[in-house]
Write an enzyme that holds these catalytic residues in place. Sequence first.
Site, short mmCIF file in Angstrom:
data_model
loop_
_atom_site.label_atom_id
_atom_site.label_comp_id
_atom_site.label_asym_id
_atom_site.label_seq_id
_atom_site.Cartn_x
_atom_site.Cartn_y
_atom_site.Cartn_z
N ASN A 89 -39.02 -17.11 7.87
CA ASN A 89 -37.74 -17.51 8.44
C ASN A 89 -37.86 -18.59 9.51
OD1 ASN A 89 -34.91 -16.89 9.57
ND2 ASN A 89 -36.26 -16.27 11.25
N TYR A 157 -34.35 -32.52 8.61
CA TYR A 157 -34.04 -31.10 8.39
C TYR A 157 -33.53 -30.88 6.96
CZ TYR A 157 -32.06 -26.46 9.43
OH TYR A 157 -31.75 -25.11 9.43
N LYS A 161 -35.37 -28.62 4.00
CA LYS A 161 -34.75 -27.44 3.40
C LYS A 161 -34.50 -27.65 1.89
CE LYS A 161 -34.41 -24.85 7.17
NZ LYS A 161 -35.16 -23.59 7.35
N THR A 192 -27.07 -18.68 17.11
CA THR A 192 -28.44 -18.42 17.58
C THR A 192 -28.78 -19.56 18.54
OG1 THR A 192 -29.51 -19.84 15.94
CG2 THR A 192 -29.09 -17.56 15.27
P1 NAP Z 1 -33.99 -19.72 16.46
O1 NAP Z 1 -33.36 -18.58 17.19
O2 NAP Z 1 -34.34 -20.95 17.20
O3 NAP Z 1 -35.28 -19.16 15.72
C1 NAP Z 1 -36.30 -19.98 15.23
C2 NAP Z 1 -37.54 -19.12 15.18
O4 NAP Z 1 -38.63 -19.89 14.62
C3 NAP Z 1 -37.97 -18.69 16.57
O5 NAP Z 1 -38.39 -17.34 16.52
C4 NAP Z 1 -39.16 -19.61 16.90
O6 NAP Z 1 -40.03 -18.90 17.75
C5 NAP Z 1 -39.77 -19.76 15.49
N1 NAP Z 1 -40.59 -20.97 15.35
C6 NAP Z 1 -40.17 -22.26 15.38
N2 NAP Z 1 -41.21 -23.09 15.21
C7 NAP Z 1 -42.32 -22.31 15.06
C8 NAP Z 1 -43.68 -22.57 14.84
N3 NAP Z 1 -44.16 -23.82 14.75
N4 NAP Z 1 -44.55 -21.53 14.73
C9 NAP Z 1 -44.10 -20.25 14.83
N5 NAP Z 1 -42.80 -19.94 15.02
C10 NAP Z 1 -41.92 -20.95 15.14
O7 NAP Z 1 -33.08 -20.17 15.25
P2 NAP Z 1 -32.40 -19.40 14.01
O8 NAP Z 1 -31.07 -20.00 13.87
O9 NAP Z 1 -32.55 -17.93 14.12
O10 NAP Z 1 -33.29 -19.96 12.81
C11 NAP Z 1 -33.92 -19.14 11.85
C12 NAP Z 1 -33.91 -19.87 10.52
O11 NAP Z 1 -32.56 -20.01 10.08
C13 NAP Z 1 -34.49 -21.28 10.55
O12 NAP Z 1 -35.27 -21.49 9.39
C14 NAP Z 1 -33.26 -22.16 10.52
O13 NAP Z 1 -33.53 -23.43 9.97
C15 NAP Z 1 -32.36 -21.32 9.63
N6 NAP Z 1 -30.92 -21.63 9.71
C16 NAP Z 1 -30.24 -21.52 10.89
C17 NAP Z 1 -28.88 -21.82 10.92
C18 NAP Z 1 -28.07 -21.72 12.19
O14 NAP Z 1 -26.94 -22.24 12.24
N7 NAP Z 1 -28.59 -21.06 13.23
C19 NAP Z 1 -28.22 -22.21 9.75
C20 NAP Z 1 -28.94 -22.31 8.57
C21 NAP Z 1 -30.29 -22.01 8.56
P3 NAP Z 1 -40.96 -19.53 18.88
O15 NAP Z 1 -40.16 -20.61 19.57
O16 NAP Z 1 -41.26 -18.35 19.74
O17 NAP Z 1 -42.15 -20.04 18.15
#
Ligand code: NAP
Length: 252
Positions: A89, A157, A161, A192
């Site tokens: 994720n 991005y 994806k 988030t």
């Molecule tokens: P978030 O709260 O920023 O979570 C992102 C997570 O990825 C964090 O736990 C971060 O942890 C981890 N991460 C990022 N880079 C990393 C790395 N190089 N190594 C290890 N861990 C890493 O954002 P979220 O919205 O929950 O995102 C989760 C997923 O949902 C992502 O793939 C995002 O693209 C997708 N998504 C989000 C949305 C939205 O609107 N929020 C919409 C569509 C898809 P650390 O910083 O502790 O490493």
Amino acid sequence: MELTNKTIIVTGASSGIGAAAARLFASEGASVVLAARRPDELRSVAEDITRSGGRAVWRSGDVLDGAYLAMLTDLALQSFGSLNGAFNNVGTVGDMIAVPEMSIDNWNTVIATNLTSAFWAAKAQVPPLKEQGGGSIVFTSSFVGFSNGGLPGMGAYAASKAGLNGLVQSLASEHAADGIRINALLPGGTVTPAGGEGNPDALKFVSGLHPMKRMASASEIAQAALFLLSDRSQFMTGSPMIVDGGMSVRLL
Ligand code: NAP
């Protein structure tokens, strides 16, 4: 209890969708292996889970390093004796900027975090699942790169994806006969840290893109991941599963 006796790796478990999913999977009986870079946040999620009677282990690291993803598989096997699935994720949006102004560093970081990490995850997770006769792997993709209508400033991005969706289809086809189901989960805008939490203007703009006129909560997206990891989705593989409050219906 949808995940009884299953061990699931959750990456990006330190915040947002991943943290909500880790808590939900554990409450549904899974033993969870938590991954992200920030140790304090990971420890806190793991402690919440164990306080509630669940089972969780965690290791901090960077998914840009393939050895970290391999280590997570070993940790699952050593800690709980099996691996039954993974919610890969992790993701980053990177700089919101038009491509001509974008740095190559930003391009490389976004592609490595969102797409190349999926390659490393598959290499680490498919062999043990194959050995034990099956399992379920879910990758978090996005409405961006699929049904976003070309949102500006998100070239890296969107490319990462869209590439992930293609990778998932190939993986699903390669390993369906091994009993391994591999699906992509495509959330719409989700509240988030990465989704604009704490920024009212961003939340208002993204909410307005959705026919439901709101964004998802992290828990709502976690429920969809639970479905893909559970036996309830046992005839699903290779699917780009859209959970986007109707955005794709409006734009496609
Ligand atoms: P978030 O709260 O920023 O979570 C992102 C997570 O990825 C964090 O736990 C971060 O942890 C981890 N991460 C990022 N880079 C990393 C790395 N190089 N190594 C290890 N861990 C890493 O954002 P979220 O919205 O929950 O995102 C989760 C997923 O949902 C992502 O793939 C995002 O693209 C997708 N998504 C989000 C949305 C939205 O609107 N929020 C919409 C569509 C898809 P650390 O910083 O502790 O490493």
